[in-house]
Structure formats: structure tokens, C-alpha cells
Design an enzyme around this catalytic site. Sequence first.
Site, mmCIF file in Angstrom:
data_model
loop_
_atom_site.group_PDB
_atom_site.id
_atom_site.type_symbol
_atom_site.label_atom_id
_atom_site.label_comp_id
_atom_site.label_asym_id
_atom_site.label_seq_id
_atom_site.Cartn_x
_atom_site.Cartn_y
_atom_site.Cartn_z
ATOM 1 N N HIS A 178 -110.331 11.777 -8.959
ATOM 2 C CA HIS A 178 -110.893 12.219 -7.891
ATOM 3 C C HIS A 178 -112.550 11.876 -8.143
ATOM 4 C CE1 HIS A 178 -111.682 15.942 -10.130
ATOM 5 N NE2 HIS A 178 -112.707 16.006 -9.457
ATOM 6 N N GLN B 19 -109.298 24.943 -2.361
ATOM 7 C CA GLN B 19 -109.823 25.041 -3.370
ATOM 8 C C GLN B 19 -108.440 24.934 -4.485
ATOM 9 O OE1 GLN B 19 -112.788 24.337 -4.991
ATOM 10 N NE2 GLN B 19 -112.414 25.126 -6.940
ATOM 11 N N HIS C 7 -117.308 26.014 -2.536
ATOM 12 C CA HIS C 7 -117.387 25.806 -3.760
ATOM 13 C C HIS C 7 -118.439 24.860 -4.540
ATOM 14 C CE1 HIS C 7 -116.695 24.383 -8.111
ATOM 15 N NE2 HIS C 7 -116.142 23.375 -7.622
ATOM 16 N N VAL D 118 -130.331 29.025 4.677
ATOM 17 C CA VAL D 118 -130.267 30.020 3.856
ATOM 18 C C VAL D 118 -128.493 30.192 4.104
ATOM 19 C CG1 VAL D 118 -129.905 32.582 3.358
ATOM 20 C CG2 VAL D 118 -132.153 31.180 3.781
ATOM 21 N N ASN E 224 -125.137 32.521 3.002
ATOM 22 C CA ASN E 224 -124.680 33.742 2.537
ATOM 23 C C ASN E 224 -123.368 33.687 1.955
ATOM 24 O OD1 ASN E 224 -124.662 36.659 2.069
ATOM 25 N ND2 ASN E 224 -123.609 37.063 4.091
ATOM 26 N N TYR F 114 -116.180 27.852 -9.989
ATOM 27 C CA TYR F 114 -114.728 27.783 -9.586
ATOM 28 C C TYR F 114 -114.003 29.188 -10.608
ATOM 29 C CZ TYR F 114 -112.287 25.497 -13.506
ATOM 30 O OH TYR F 114 -111.950 25.002 -14.831
ATOM 31 N N ASP G 256 -120.010 23.792 -12.803
ATOM 32 C CA ASP G 256 -118.691 23.517 -11.975
ATOM 33 C C ASP G 256 -117.919 24.795 -12.285
ATOM 34 O OD1 ASP G 256 -116.817 22.664 -10.407
ATOM 35 O OD2 ASP G 256 -116.308 21.227 -11.915
ATOM 36 N N ARG H 120 -114.197 21.455 4.218
ATOM 37 C CA ARG H 120 -113.782 22.856 4.637
ATOM 38 C C ARG H 120 -112.199 23.077 4.842
ATOM 39 N NH1 ARG H 120 -117.558 25.844 7.651
ATOM 40 N NH2 ARG H 120 -119.645 24.905 8.133
#
Length: 360
Positions: A118, A37, A55, A5, A7, A194, A190, A33
Site C-alpha cells: 500500500h 482503519q 488516523h 483546528v 478536535n 494507531y 504512525d 473517510r
Amino acid sequence: MNSKVFNDPIHGTILLHPLLVKIIDTPHFQRLRYIKQLGGCYFVYPGASHNRFEHSIGVAHLAGKLVKALQSKQTELNITERDVLCVQIAGLCHDLGHGPFSHLFETFIHKTSPEWKHETASKEMFDDMVEHNGIQEIMMEHELVLPIDMTFIKEMIKGLSPDGLPPVGRPDKRFLYDIVANKRNGIDVDKFDYLARDAHYLGIKGGFDHLRFIQFARVCRVDTIQQICTRDKEVDNLYDLFHLRYLLHRRAYQHKVNKIIESMILEAFEKADEHIQIKVSETETIPLHEVINNMDAYTKLTDDVFGQILNSPKVELAEAQKILKMIVHRQHYKFLGETKVTEAMQSEMMKKNDVEVRFL
């Protein structure tokens, strides 16, 4: 039993399949990480600190919600649990190939490899992740069929061109390719994630309701091809989707200071290219632009390269360091002005290929 899970500030409680958890726990995915973004936008909006990591988890969650909604409402589509899991994996891994400062790195690579995207690196990174982390065996434990499901996942990561070759992974279920990367009309999960996530962290209000879209989504046959469609009364909700996208471009993505800072970082990368070496093995390193050809090196490349250049003792990096120090000290290049680009101007600039044109 081994589900996990998460959050999430956007979607609340997210429950992910054990296979997705195994993918998240790989170095290839954990790398996200450390990739912002919104790239240089964090230098303008202090709240824009979110990364590709959260994301990607959000996209996997929404991909699962949409495909399961179709599965439960239209049993005649024969959507299997294999299909559901593959769609979720594609959502989770669609951004594995992003480099430092996200789309900014793509612009940097285009100087030497104009055709590179990408998504190409995402597919290569996905293959490398599966090979070096024992994911292949876990996929088979969860009844995925290889290599065909691997092909299907990578096809969804790239997106299916409406005018391109027919898909290999699920030729009889083309509508599944609309979920993660919809090349037909741009309406995909997606974008759902975002836009909601960026608006939240930027403090910009938007009205699009992605849960309502998922509730009303149905697969219909249009011109002999099955496509994901929605009710006519949802048109205003879709207007809100693209209006929010417009607002984010105007206020953040194309913000003049953001573009100035990104151009400075890009210039620093170009000056540092041959002098900032990325480790491939104990005895071999490669310059910055060559990492796209080596996934082991690419896995080591994150936004931290900004600090590596800035704090390096190499005298060869002095010019690049000067530019980055200007960013740190808020001594930005000056904004001179802007103009509205007409169709005639756009055509002429594209012919000359000497101006980067950005459109909303």
C-alpha cells in the site's frame, strides 16, 4: 491565517498548517473517510468505526510534534521549517494508498501482484493528488523546493531501509526518516497514533505515553549514523508500547471471528473480481485487481465496494453475494482450531508457500 483546528478524541486540539488543510480538502484524501482503519474488525467490535482519515491527521500532528521537539532542543541539527512541513505532509499522506478494508485489500492484490504494497500506492496517489489539485503551486507558495521535497516526502512515506540505498531528499538528515515510517526499529509516530486510537475505539486499556517519548527523544550518532534515540529510563515506556501492540493483536487484530470475516470478504472479492467494474472514464471500466494501475479508478474505490457487490443486479456476482449475505446474517464460517507455530513448522510452511502465516 488559513490554519485549521481539528478536535480529535485522541490528541485533543490539533492545529494544522494551511498546506496540510489544502491536502485534506482533496478528493484523494477525503476518500480515507470511507476506509475503516481496522477492516473487518468493525464486524466484531462495534466501537471500531474509526477510519484512515482521522488516523492520518493524527499521524501528521504527532510527526509535527516530534520534529519540532528535536528542532527546539537540538539546534545543531539544522532542522528547517521546510523539513518540518515535509515531515508533516509525509505523516498526513502515508496511508493514501490503502484500499477497501485496509490491509485486507493488500492481501487480495497479492494474489495477482505479490510485490505490491500500500506504500507504493500511497506514493502514486500522492503524485496524482499534487498534479490534479493544484497542490504543486501551493507547495511552492509555502517555500517548498520541487522536485526534491516531493522526493523527500515519498521517501518518508515508503520508509528508509537501514540496508538500502542512501536517501536522496535529505541525505544529511537520515534521522528524519525515523519519524513517520521507522524501518530500523518500528518506533514511529504512525504506530503511536494507531495504537492509541485503536485501543480507544476498541475499549482496550494501554499504558504507553507517546508524549513522554517525544519529550525525551534526542538525535544521537550511532555507528556513524544519526538516529532518534531516547533515555535509558524510558525502556519501560517502550515495553508498554510493544505490550499494547501485543494486546491489540491478541484481542482484536487476530481475533478469530475477525479473521473469519476477513477471509470471507477476501473470498467474495476474488469471486467478484472480473465482474465488479470500476469506472475509469465515460467509456472504460477495469476489474477490481487492476485499480492499482490507475489512480483515478483507485480514488473511487472504498469500503463501499462491499455494498456494490452485495446489491448488484449482475447474475455473475451471485457467488460473491452469497458470501457477503452470510456476513450480513452473521452466518460465519466455523472456527476449527489453532496451534502454536514452532520455528521448524514456520520454515516448512514458508517453503511450501501454501499457508498464510500471521505473527504478532
